[in-house]
Design a protein around this motif. Sequence first.
Motif, PDB file in Angstrom:
ATOM      1  N   THR A   1      54.812  69.259 -51.865  1.00 44.27           N
ATOM      2  CA  THR A   1      55.560  69.907 -50.778  1.00 44.27           C
ATOM      3  C   THR A   1      56.145  71.245 -51.237  1.00 44.27           C
ATOM      4  O   THR A   1      56.353  72.126 -50.423  1.00 44.27           O
TER       5      THR A   1
ATOM      6  N   HIS B   1      51.561  78.456 -46.795  1.00 46.16           N
ATOM      7  CA  HIS B   1      51.864  79.112 -45.513  1.00 46.16           C
ATOM      8  C   HIS B   1      51.478  80.597 -45.558  1.00 46.16           C
ATOM      9  O   HIS B   1      50.906  81.125 -44.608  1.00 46.16           O
TER      10      HIS B   1
ATOM     11  N   TYR C   1      50.453  80.556 -37.783  1.00 49.77           N
ATOM     12  CA  TYR C   1      51.210  79.318 -37.723  1.00 49.77           C
ATOM     13  C   TYR C   1      52.666  79.551 -38.088  1.00 49.77           C
ATOM     14  O   TYR C   1      52.950  80.210 -39.091  1.00 49.77           O
TER      15      TYR C   1
ATOM     16  N   MET D   1      56.211  78.346 -39.751  1.00 52.25           N
ATOM     17  CA  MET D   1      56.463  77.587 -40.975  1.00 52.25           C
ATOM     18  C   MET D   1      56.578  76.087 -40.692  1.00 52.25           C
ATOM     19  O   MET D   1      56.055  75.277 -41.457  1.00 52.25           O
ATOM     20  N   GLU D   2      57.204  75.707 -39.603  1.00 51.95           N
ATOM     21  CA  GLU D   2      57.365  74.284 -39.281  1.00 51.95           C
ATOM     22  C   GLU D   2      56.005  73.607 -39.078  1.00 51.95           C
ATOM     23  O   GLU D   2      55.796  72.483 -39.520  1.00 51.95           O
ATOM     24  N   THR D   3      55.081  74.302 -38.449  1.00 57.58           N
ATOM     25  CA  THR D   3      53.732  73.756 -38.234  1.00 57.58           C
ATOM     26  C   THR D   3      53.005  73.587 -39.570  1.00 57.58           C
ATOM     27  O   THR D   3      52.343  72.574 -39.800  1.00 57.58           O
ATOM     28  N   THR D   4      53.144  74.581 -40.450  1.00 54.95           N
ATOM     29  CA  THR D   4      52.526  74.469 -41.770  1.00 54.95           C
ATOM     30  C   THR D   4      53.147  73.322 -42.551  1.00 54.95           C
ATOM     31  O   THR D   4      52.436  72.549 -43.204  1.00 54.95           O
ATOM     32  N   LYS D   5      54.458  73.181 -42.473  1.00 54.92           N
ATOM     33  CA  LYS D   5      55.148  72.097 -43.179  1.00 54.92           C
ATOM     34  C   LYS D   5      54.631  70.738 -42.702  1.00 54.92           C
ATOM     35  O   LYS D   5      54.328  69.865 -43.516  1.00 54.92           O
ATOM     36  N   GLU D   6      54.504  70.558 -41.395  1.00 56.87           N
ATOM     37  CA  GLU D   6      53.979  69.307 -40.842  1.00 56.87           C
ATOM     38  C   GLU D   6      52.533  69.084 -41.289  1.00 56.87           C
ATOM     39  O   GLU D   6      52.151  67.967 -41.635  1.00 56.87           O
TER      40      GLU D   6
ATOM     41  N   THR E   1      54.296  74.427 -50.085  1.00 57.01           N
ATOM     42  CA  THR E   1      54.202  74.728 -48.652  1.00 57.01           C
ATOM     43  C   THR E   1      54.387  76.210 -48.363  1.00 57.01           C
ATOM     44  O   THR E   1      53.622  76.798 -47.589  1.00 57.01           O
ATOM     45  N   LYS E   2      55.369  76.840 -48.964  1.00 59.67           N
ATOM     46  CA  LYS E   2      55.634  78.259 -48.689  1.00 59.67           C
ATOM     47  C   LYS E   2      54.438  79.130 -49.092  1.00 59.67           C
ATOM     48  O   LYS E   2      54.025  80.024 -48.351  1.00 59.67           O
TER      49      LYS E   2
ATOM     50  N   GLU F   1      52.532  68.026 -45.007  1.00 64.41           N
ATOM     51  CA  GLU F   1      53.065  66.678 -45.201  1.00 64.41           C
ATOM     52  C   GLU F   1      52.154  65.595 -44.631  1.00 64.41           C
ATOM     53  O   GLU F   1      51.943  64.561 -45.258  1.00 64.41           O
TER      54      GLU F   1
END
Length: 180
Positions: free
Chosen positions: A15, A22, A41, A43-48, A18-19, A51
């Motif tokens: 995780t 992204h 995308y 950031m929240e979409t990339t994080k999901e 992620t940055k 994960e």
Amino acid sequence: MLFESSRLKLRKMTTEDTKLYHKWRNDQEVMHSTNPSLDVYPMETTKEFVEQVILGSHSAKSYIIVEIENERSIGVVSLTNIDYKNRNAECIIDIGEKDYWGKGYGSEALKLLLDYAFYEMNLHRVSLRVFSFNDRAIRMYTKLGFCQEGNSRQSLFRDGKWHDIIYMGILQNEYFEKRV
């Protein structure tokens, strides 16, 4: 070590990546030759995505490509849609750091992944999809032993033109013969 060559090592994606992922995922130049949608995308979409799809999937294994000399993360390589029963998987590679393009890092990273897929996981077949205009990638895949298995005609609209998506694959015994 299986996941290390003279210039690269692969480490499991976490995780904390992620940055960086992204950044690569939203770089239109990086994604031009690999992502059919070219969406931007949040950031929240990339994080999901990281994960659930990358880290949360039992049918995927993703690794960050690290250039050893500078300890710099330069891309990602993955096995996706792993079918353990039929011993098949798809592979994906993106070199996200453009200053590492055209220097053999992609093929070196993909060899490490294929070694893992065929020697450790005992997969029978690894496949991939490549856009027909991506000549450099097609040459690399062919050099590694992948064979064209088919294509989806004019299924990608990019740069004002229709392009095919080419399907390629390599079997375990073909890979072993190529490595001898």
